[in-house]
Design a protein around this motif. Structure first.
Motif, PDB file in Angstrom:
ATOM      1  N   HIS A   1      43.465   4.599  44.085  1.00 44.27           N
ATOM      2  CA  HIS A   1      44.856   3.334  44.210  1.00 44.27           C
ATOM      3  C   HIS A   1      44.462   2.069  45.014  1.00 44.27           C
ATOM      4  N   ASN A   2      43.437   1.419  43.377  1.00 41.74           N
ATOM      5  CA  ASN A   2      43.302   0.292  43.348  1.00 41.74           C
ATOM      6  C   ASN A   2      44.489  -0.355  43.223  1.00 41.74           C
ATOM      7  N   GLU A   3      45.671  -0.330  42.521  1.00 43.47           N
ATOM      8  CA  GLU A   3      46.842  -0.838  42.070  1.00 43.47           C
ATOM      9  C   GLU A   3      47.471  -1.478  43.454  1.00 43.47           C
ATOM     10  N   LEU A   4      47.498  -0.907  44.425  1.00 48.46           N
ATOM     11  CA  LEU A   4      47.837  -1.138  45.533  1.00 48.46           C
ATOM     12  C   LEU A   4      47.012  -2.248  46.811  1.00 48.46           C
ATOM     13  N   ALA A   5      46.177  -2.399  46.599  1.00 51.47           N
ATOM     14  CA  ALA A   5      44.525  -3.910  47.101  1.00 51.47           C
ATOM     15  C   ALA A   5      44.905  -4.367  45.956  1.00 51.47           C
ATOM     16  N   ALA A   6      45.904  -4.943  45.036  1.00 52.18           N
ATOM     17  CA  ALA A   6      46.550  -5.935  44.379  1.00 52.18           C
ATOM     18  C   ALA A   6      46.866  -7.551  45.216  1.00 52.18           C
ATOM     19  N   LYS A   7      46.135  -8.015  44.515  1.00 52.58           N
ATOM     20  CA  LYS A   7      47.353  -9.319  44.909  1.00 52.58           C
ATOM     21  C   LYS A   7      48.727  -8.843  45.010  1.00 52.58           C
ATOM     22  N   ARG A   8      49.466 -10.083  45.033  1.00 53.75           N
ATOM     23  CA  ARG A   8      50.542 -10.738  45.667  1.00 53.75           C
ATOM     24  C   ARG A   8      51.038 -10.689  43.826  1.00 53.75           C
ATOM     25  N   PRO A   9      51.729 -10.282  42.771  1.00 51.38           N
ATOM     26  CA  PRO A   9      52.439 -10.314  41.470  1.00 51.38           C
ATOM     27  C   PRO A   9      53.069 -11.801  41.474  1.00 51.38           C
ATOM     28  N   GLU A  10      53.501 -11.948  40.121  1.00 53.24           N
ATOM     29  CA  GLU A  10      54.109 -13.379  39.922  1.00 53.24           C
ATOM     30  C   GLU A  10      55.877 -12.713  41.009  1.00 53.24           C
ATOM     31  N   TRP A  11      56.233 -11.886  40.219  1.00 52.58           N
ATOM     32  CA  TRP A  11      57.168 -11.384  40.669  1.00 52.58           C
ATOM     33  C   TRP A  11      58.172 -11.505  41.779  1.00 52.58           C
ATOM     34  N   ALA A  12      56.736 -11.208  42.981  1.00 49.97           N
ATOM     35  CA  ALA A  12      57.394 -11.031  43.899  1.00 49.97           C
ATOM     36  C   ALA A  12      57.099 -12.680  44.739  1.00 49.97           C
ATOM     37  N   ARG A  13      57.391 -13.425  44.681  1.00 41.96           N
ATOM     38  CA  ARG A  13      56.894 -15.031  44.934  1.00 41.96           C
ATOM     39  C   ARG A  13      58.226 -15.066  45.585  1.00 41.96           C
TER      40      ARG A  13
END
Length: 531
Positions: free
Chosen positions: A507-519
């Motif tokens: 589930h590594n992708e659920l630990a990712a930093k906020r993506p730019e599209w979500a800013r």
């Protein structure tokens, strides 16, 4: 011995709040002032097609409840369509300071309690439906809640529990089959949205504001009765209520509030709307509305659009605001104590506990023992300044630092390379990650004074620094999927957040930093109080 699990609608409810305090005698759901009472009896307003969307299996097992099928009498009860004989639904009366201003009577405007269940360990837990229809405290509102806010409350209640933060819990999330019209950002663009109801759970939902409204109206007998009820049922170790016990109780409320806020600061949680009516008398996180987690470390950040003018409830302001709120509670309790100056001891208890707990939690996050050098206080304070200057992702930074600890302790590693790996992982495009380098060099020197084995230090740090938190963009993705009928992202997120300190590499992708599209995306960056 634990009793056999049963369906929700078959459980026997207790009603200590209704039986022990003063309530209106007749049901009248018309919005109005309700002077002289602690609560009003209510009835939920039926919904069209209640359907179970999510269920907290661990909490249910603790309460001795079976998971119900998607539809049926248990879900009808969880939606307010079925009231069993042992339930005595009520809405509590309270007031509060909202954004620093006295707002008068507020009360349970879209929540109603059904009663209390006895858990497997013998403790009692109040069950409250949020979004089950109007009450006398709804003012001009409909008493309903939309799916997006209900998903957020359900997920965050359970996520915070598994992080170890004091919190109310959530048992179920039920779709109503009805639509609710909401203006999400109060910008004149109301839209119909799917409705939902959360069954939330706590030993009690009494807030600072329950005492404030009674004091504001000069209802000293009701004030004393409520204090006595809370002490007898939820602070029995303090002894029989008296002037002295009221003071010890207030100090304990201060202590619990400090522990809660210290835990918020440790994991980067921003409540977003710390009004006094949103402060639990038990020191629990309550009322999950426009919350968020720090992503870039910005102490002045608030997720709440309503708070953009003043940033009163920004991350870095939370310790100060909690103290201010405790001062308002102290003011409300003055009729109960002959020496009002003695209430200052409770405020002092808050300050002392907050500072001590924050320092202890920071040492744990850094893998340092509590029998450390006198310079550790300065090291921790300097870190917060450096994080603010660097604006790196708080969660990622501490998690990567934990993994880097053994390398920093190895004599054959280039520490500058290790530092850069940590910073690169945590940096956003706008980050000034180099601002952390001087602190990291100090930290590496301090870490080498520890006597524990490198892997033991790493393990202790990983147990103090979550890999997974409920970032707003993750919650928004689950909401958007649920609105189309796809519950898989919601269920996956719920499962991952049950073990936030575990690696769970799948589930590594659920630990990712906020993506730019979500800013700047609504719901992924900022929110309002709209529900």
């Amino acid at each position: 011995m634990p009793s056999k699990a049963q369906q929700f609608h078959q459980a026997a409810f207790r009603n200590s709040f209704v039986e022990g305090l003063r309530g209106e005698t007749k049901i009248n759901l018309q919005p109005r002032q309700v002077p002289g009472f602690h609560y009003s009896p209510v009835q939920p307003t039926p919904v069209a097609d209640p359907r179970l969307l999510a269920w907290s299996a661990e909490l249910a097992a603790f309460l001795g409840l079976e998971q119900p099928p998607e539809r049926g009498p248990a879900v009808d009860a969880l939606a307010g369509n079925l009231i069993v004989d042992s339930m005595r639904p009520f809405a509590a009366r309270y007031g509060g300071h909202q954004f620093g201003n006295w707002a008068g009577q507020l009360g349970d405007g879209r929540a109603m309690s059904l009663g209390e269940l006895t858990a497997q360990d013998g403790t009692t837990w109040e069950i409250q439906l949020k979004g089950a229809g109007p009450t006398p405290y709804s003012r001009r509102a409909d008493g309903r809640a939309v799916l997006r806010s209900s998903v957020r409350e359900f997920l965050c209640s359970e996520a915070m529990h598994h992080l170890g933060v004091p919190t109310t819990r959530a048992l179920s999330l039920v779709a109503t089959g009805d639509t609710v019209v909401r203006d999400m950002f109060y910008n004149g663009n109301p839209q119909p949205e799917p409705g939902a109801i959360v069954a939330r759970v706590a030993p009690t939902f009494v807030r600072f504001g329950n005492f404030q409204i009674l004091a504001a109206h000069g209802e000293t007998d009701n004030l004393r009765a409520l204090a006595d009820y809370v002490i007898c049922h939820h602070f029995p170790d303090l002894g029989e209520p008296s002037a002295e016990v009221y003071l010890r109780w207030f100090a304990e409320v201060g202590r619990r509030t400090a522990v809660m806020v210290a835990q918020w600061m440790s994991v980067g949680f921003v409540h977003g709307v710390m009004n006094t009516d949103n402060m639990s008398i038990l020191g629990l996180t309550i009322d999950y509305g426009p919350y968020g987690w720090l992503e870039p470390y910005e102490p002045d950040w608030t997720p709440n659009t309503t708070d953009f003018a003043t940033h009163r409830y920004a991350f870095g302001q939370q310790p100060r605001v909690a103290l201010w709120n405790l001062m308002q509670l102290a003011q409300a309790l003055t009729p109960l104590v002959p020496d009002v100056q003695a209430l200052r001891q409770g405020l002092d208890e808050y300050v002392t506990t907050l500072n001590t707990t924050r320092h202890q939690l920071m040492l744990r996050k850094l893998g340092l023992t509590e029998q450390a050098t006198a310079d550790d206080q300065a090291l921790a304070a300097t870190l917060l300044e450096a994080l603010a200057a660097a604006a790196v992702d708080m969660t990622v930074f501490f998690r990567r630092l934990a993994h880097a600890a053994p390398a920093l302790l190895a004599v054959d590693h280039n520490e500058e390379t290790v530092f850069q790996e940590v910073l690169n992982a945590a940096a956003y495009p706008e980050s000034n990650s180099a601002a952390l380098l001087p602190w990291l060099r100090q930290y590496a020197q301090r870490l080498r004074q520890e006597s524990a084995a490198p892997e033991a230090i790493r393990a202790s740090m990983l147990a103090a620094n979550p890999k997974y938190v409920l970032r707003n963009y993750l919650a928004q993705q689950a909401i958007e999927a649920a609105e189309t009928g796809d519950l898989a992202p919601l269920n996956r997120l719920m499962e991952v957040l049950k073990t936030p300190f575990a690696e769970q590499p799948e589930h590594n992708e659920l630990a990712a930093k906020r993506p730019e599209w979500a800013r700047e995306k609504p719901g992924s960056a900022t929110l309002s109080c709209s529900s």
